[in-house]
Scaffold this active site. Sequence first.
Site, PDB file in Angstrom:
ATOM      1  N   PRO A 196      -3.655   6.339  -2.248  1.00  0.00           N
ATOM      2  CA  PRO A 196      -3.260   5.168  -3.041  1.00  0.00           C
ATOM      3  C   PRO A 196      -2.139   4.388  -2.371  1.00  0.00           C
ATOM      4  O   PRO A 196      -1.163   4.972  -1.920  1.00  0.00           O
ATOM      5  CB  PRO A 196      -2.765   5.775  -4.357  1.00  0.00           C
ATOM      6  CG  PRO A 196      -3.151   7.206  -4.327  1.00  0.00           C
ATOM      7  CD  PRO A 196      -3.369   7.599  -2.916  1.00  0.00           C
ATOM      8  N   GLU A 197      -2.300   3.089  -2.282  1.00  0.00           N
ATOM      9  CA  GLU A 197      -1.233   2.233  -1.785  1.00  0.00           C
ATOM     10  C   GLU A 197      -0.718   1.374  -2.950  1.00  0.00           C
ATOM     11  O   GLU A 197      -1.147   1.526  -4.083  1.00  0.00           O
ATOM     12  CB  GLU A 197      -1.746   1.372  -0.621  1.00  0.00           C
ATOM     13  CG  GLU A 197      -2.002   2.221   0.627  1.00  0.00           C
ATOM     14  CD  GLU A 197      -1.845   1.414   1.923  1.00  0.00           C
ATOM     15  OE1 GLU A 197      -1.210   0.349   1.892  1.00  0.00           O
ATOM     16  OE2 GLU A 197      -2.362   1.875   2.954  1.00  0.00           O
TER      17      GLU A 197
END
Length: 268
Positions: A2-3
């Site tokens: 996840p960014e």
Amino acid sequence: MPELPEVETTVRGLAHALEGRRIARVEARRPDLRRALPVDLGQRLTGARVSGLRRRAKYGLIDTDRGDTLVFHLGMSGHWRIDPSAIAKHDHFVIETDEGRRLALNDARRFGSLDLVRTAELQDWPPFKALGPEPFDLDARELRRRLAGRTSAIKLLLLDQRIVAGLGNIYVCEALFRAGIHPRRAGGSVSLERLKRLVPAIHDVLTEAIEAGGSTLRDFASPDGQLGYFSKSFAVYDREGQPCAGGGVVRRIVQGGRSTFYCPACQH
Ligand SMILES: [Zn+2]
């Protein structure tokens, strides 16, 4: 992994179920993720009302009316499940609201974290203390100040959370491509004029990804709906050997132990 856009989408999704609700019950199904969970988590959260949700860098923040903030990080594989029909194997932490909604933090690899921090002390909390500004709060002049005199590659400097918080590998590659900046160029040598292209490019790649993530909001009502992951298409990221829209061929190099994708024809 996840960014920032995934975390932002997750926070917005959780807000639908949590904002203004009282926490009826929490269940820590194991004592730790990447590090130990606070032992008094249940005591401090049960009965509290959620006053707001926010994001800082790649952390999600759930504020309560008791002056505590539950801070989550999704690590490598973490995601929240909204109203799952049953608790699954890697659901390590569960919140139930006074409306009977159930939110489960699922993290198979357990690189994520959960902390409870006094809201008033968040700025001094060690993981937040050294963080640079949010990308959306950054302008070209501020970035130039932060890069001044730096000889490291611009790619690596943009990943340094002390310079700008929350940027990850994918969006740095994409923003440098859009701005036409070579990832190995020394940070301090990038002109203000080029930074004036780079900063809007950073804003645009993040905004587009957040908007794409928003389309997953439809799924929130469905059982076992997952938050935070959505398919995206990139100009250079993970496209080694493929043609770029500008006529070049995307190349992969390794910087700081991680892959950088760029186009030698478009980026200088
Ligand atoms: Zn190109």
